[in-house]
Design a protein around this motif. Structure first.
Motif, PDB file in Angstrom:
ATOM      1  N   THR A  71      -4.678  -7.896   5.571  1.00 14.44           N
ATOM      2  CA  THR A  71      -4.400  -7.083   4.390  1.00 14.44           C
ATOM      3  C   THR A  71      -5.300  -7.536   3.249  1.00 14.44           C
ATOM      4  O   THR A  71      -5.326  -8.723   2.902  1.00 14.44           O
ATOM      5  CB  THR A  71      -2.923  -7.201   3.969  1.00 14.44           C
ATOM      6  OG1 THR A  71      -2.090  -6.870   5.085  1.00 14.44           O
ATOM      7  CG2 THR A  71      -2.605  -6.259   2.820  1.00 14.44           C
ATOM      8  N   ILE A  77      -7.739  -4.207  -2.989  1.00 22.10           N
ATOM      9  CA  ILE A  77      -8.893  -3.601  -3.656  1.00 22.10           C
ATOM     10  C   ILE A  77      -8.383  -2.694  -4.774  1.00 22.10           C
ATOM     11  O   ILE A  77      -7.190  -2.439  -4.888  1.00 22.10           O
ATOM     12  CB  ILE A  77      -9.755  -2.752  -2.686  1.00 22.10           C
ATOM     13  CG1 ILE A  77      -8.898  -1.657  -2.038  1.00 22.10           C
ATOM     14  CG2 ILE A  77     -10.422  -3.628  -1.638  1.00 22.10           C
ATOM     15  CD1 ILE A  77      -9.692  -0.613  -1.279  1.00 22.10           C
ATOM     16  N   GLY A  90     -14.225   0.370  -5.701  1.00 24.19           N
ATOM     17  CA  GLY A  90     -13.063   0.502  -4.841  1.00 24.19           C
ATOM     18  C   GLY A  90     -12.357   1.800  -5.162  1.00 24.19           C
ATOM     19  O   GLY A  90     -11.751   1.930  -6.222  1.00 24.19           O
ATOM     20  N   LYS A 117      -9.962   5.073  -3.443  1.00 22.15           N
ATOM     21  CA  LYS A 117      -9.262   5.784  -2.374  1.00 22.15           C
ATOM     22  C   LYS A 117      -9.494   7.272  -2.605  1.00 22.15           C
ATOM     23  O   LYS A 117      -9.066   7.825  -3.623  1.00 22.15           O
ATOM     24  CB  LYS A 117      -7.770   5.467  -2.388  1.00 22.15           C
ATOM     25  CG  LYS A 117      -7.011   6.128  -1.245  1.00 22.15           C
ATOM     26  CD  LYS A 117      -5.533   5.759  -1.261  1.00 22.15           C
ATOM     27  CE  LYS A 117      -4.803   6.410  -0.084  1.00 22.15           C
ATOM     28  NZ  LYS A 117      -3.355   6.052  -0.071  1.00 22.15           N
ATOM     29  N   TYR A 146     -11.544   4.938   2.069  1.00 24.88           N
ATOM     30  CA  TYR A 146     -11.806   3.917   1.056  1.00 24.88           C
ATOM     31  C   TYR A 146     -13.307   3.684   0.967  1.00 24.88           C
ATOM     32  O   TYR A 146     -13.966   3.462   1.986  1.00 24.88           O
ATOM     33  CB  TYR A 146     -11.073   2.621   1.404  1.00 24.88           C
ATOM     34  CG  TYR A 146      -9.572   2.806   1.505  1.00 24.88           C
ATOM     35  CD1 TYR A 146      -8.761   2.706   0.378  1.00 24.88           C
ATOM     36  CD2 TYR A 146      -8.978   3.126   2.721  1.00 24.88           C
ATOM     37  CE1 TYR A 146      -7.392   2.906   0.460  1.00 24.88           C
ATOM     38  CE2 TYR A 146      -7.609   3.326   2.820  1.00 24.88           C
ATOM     39  CZ  TYR A 146      -6.820   3.216   1.685  1.00 24.88           C
ATOM     40  OH  TYR A 146      -5.466   3.421   1.770  1.00 24.88           O
ATOM     41  N   VAL A 204     -15.367  -2.494  -1.200  1.00 27.40           N
ATOM     42  CA  VAL A 204     -14.862  -2.132   0.133  1.00 27.40           C
ATOM     43  C   VAL A 204     -15.870  -2.546   1.196  1.00 27.40           C
ATOM     44  O   VAL A 204     -15.501  -3.102   2.243  1.00 27.40           O
ATOM     45  CB  VAL A 204     -14.575  -0.621   0.209  1.00 27.40           C
ATOM     46  CG1 VAL A 204     -14.176  -0.221   1.633  1.00 27.40           C
ATOM     47  CG2 VAL A 204     -13.472  -0.239  -0.774  1.00 27.40           C
ATOM     48  N   THR A 248     -15.131  -5.355   3.992  1.00 27.43           N
ATOM     49  CA  THR A 248     -15.222  -4.990   5.402  1.00 27.43           C
ATOM     50  C   THR A 248     -16.160  -5.928   6.146  1.00 27.43           C
ATOM     51  O   THR A 248     -15.888  -6.348   7.281  1.00 27.43           O
ATOM     52  CB  THR A 248     -15.711  -3.533   5.550  1.00 27.43           C
ATOM     53  OG1 THR A 248     -14.811  -2.659   4.848  1.00 27.43           O
ATOM     54  CG2 THR A 248     -15.775  -3.117   7.007  1.00 27.43           C
ATOM     55  N   TRP A 269      -5.612  -1.776   3.659  1.00 30.16           N
ATOM     56  CA  TRP A 269      -6.011  -1.826   2.261  1.00 30.16           C
ATOM     57  C   TRP A 269      -4.781  -1.703   1.369  1.00 30.16           C
ATOM     58  O   TRP A 269      -3.914  -0.858   1.597  1.00 30.16           O
ATOM     59  CB  TRP A 269      -6.986  -0.700   1.931  1.00 30.16           C
ATOM     60  CG  TRP A 269      -8.236  -0.723   2.759  1.00 30.16           C
ATOM     61  CD1 TRP A 269      -8.573   0.139   3.761  1.00 30.16           C
ATOM     62  CD2 TRP A 269      -9.327  -1.659   2.651  1.00 30.16           C
ATOM     63  NE1 TRP A 269      -9.807  -0.202   4.292  1.00 30.16           N
ATOM     64  CE2 TRP A 269     -10.285  -1.302   3.626  1.00 30.16           C
ATOM     65  CE3 TRP A 269      -9.580  -2.762   1.837  1.00 30.16           C
ATOM     66  CZ2 TRP A 269     -11.476  -1.999   3.797  1.00 30.16           C
ATOM     67  CZ3 TRP A 269     -10.768  -3.456   2.005  1.00 30.16           C
ATOM     68  CH2 TRP A 269     -11.696  -3.081   2.975  1.00 30.16           C
TER      69      TRP A 269
END
Length: 275
Positions: free
Chosen positions: A38, A41, A49, A51, A57, A62, A66, A81
């Motif tokens: 988890t 962001i 960052g 959504k 995302y 991000v 990743t 996320w």
């Protein structure tokens, strides 16, 4: 006796089933790969960052998160996320709600008393966003008697008001999108926050060609990856991943992909603090 044996067998089967389920779910956020991880962001910062409406995302943070997760043994599909609001970041780490926070998280002595940081992985500077045709604001002092848009609780705006342009007319609004609307319709003259955040907004398709960064360097903000206080092993692994990200060209690729269209003059990748 047969009935009792069947009951015992059933009980053993239940325990084994629960044990296997726990094993499948366990290892989450272990930092050693496997299971899920988890990561906190921002959900509302284009270029860093965000959504999106379709549930994806995107952004530099991000991409960095990743990459680091993969080096820790997690694929993109293993990442959960979680929205990381600025005021809640230290609490989220202390409570174990997230394993990492990669959310324009500036490294400060006050924060280091509560959490540990890997990195830094990026250096931002406080700057101004103005309209593309603006020629009268080229330094902070030019904001004296001008309308400066600030997001409620913004320390960047207070920095200008208290130190650099005390006569600036602060216009506190609820969010950056409101400030951008005000900037576009000329109800405010400038918006201030980290240049990385400003560049992200300027890069959005609906904003391209409308705004520009003033190019001022009003402060230095070193973005780090927040982890739970005392987890030196994880910090070392993340720092190693960040070094690899720089050396293999991924850092440059991520910055260009997320900020390239804004004309943002970003700082080179910073040295990692291994202390």
């Amino acid at each position: 006796m047969k009935l009792r044996a069947r009951k015992v067998s059933a009980a053993i089967a239940t325990v084994l089933t629960l044990s296997l389920a726990a094993t499948a779910c366990g290892g989450s956020d272990s930092g050693d790969g496997g299971g899920k991880i988890t990561i906190g962001i921002k959900f509302d910062q284009p270029g860093l960052g965000l959504k999106t409406q379709d549930g994806k995302y995107t952004g530099f943070d991000v991409d960095v998160a990743t990459y680091v997760a993969k080096e820790l043994g997690y694929e993109a599909k293993d990442i959960e996320w979680k929205q990381s609001i600025s005021a809640q970041r230290e609490t989220m780490l202390a409570n174990g709600d997230v394993k990492l926070i990669v959310a324009t998280y500036s490294i400060t002595d006050k924060r280091k008393a509560k959490v540990d940081f890997a990195g830094p992985y990026f250096i931002a500077r406080q700057d101004l966003l103005v309209r593309k045709d603006e020629t009268g604001i080229t330094k902070a002092e030019d904001l004296n008697n001008a309308k400066l848009c600030s997001v409620t609780g913004s320390t960047s705006a207070q920095n200008i008001k208290e130190k650099l342009a005390p006569k600036a007319n602060l216009q506190p609004l609820g969010g950056y999108s409101e400030c951008l609307t005000g900037l576009e319709n000329k109800s405010v003259d400038a918006l201030t926050t980290d240049d990385s955040i400003l560049a992200g907004y300027a890069s959005q398709a609906e904003h391209q060609g409308k705004f520009k960064l003033a190019g001022l360097k009003l402060s230095e903000e070193k973005y780090g990856i927040g982890i739970k206080k005392g987890d030196t092993e994880l910090k070392g692994k993340i720092n190693k991943a960040l070094e690899k990200m720089k050396s293999d060209g991924s850092w440059d690729k991520f910055v260009e992909a997320n900020f390239g269209k804004s004309g943002y003059k970003y700082e080179p990748a910073p040295a990692i603090d291994a202390s």
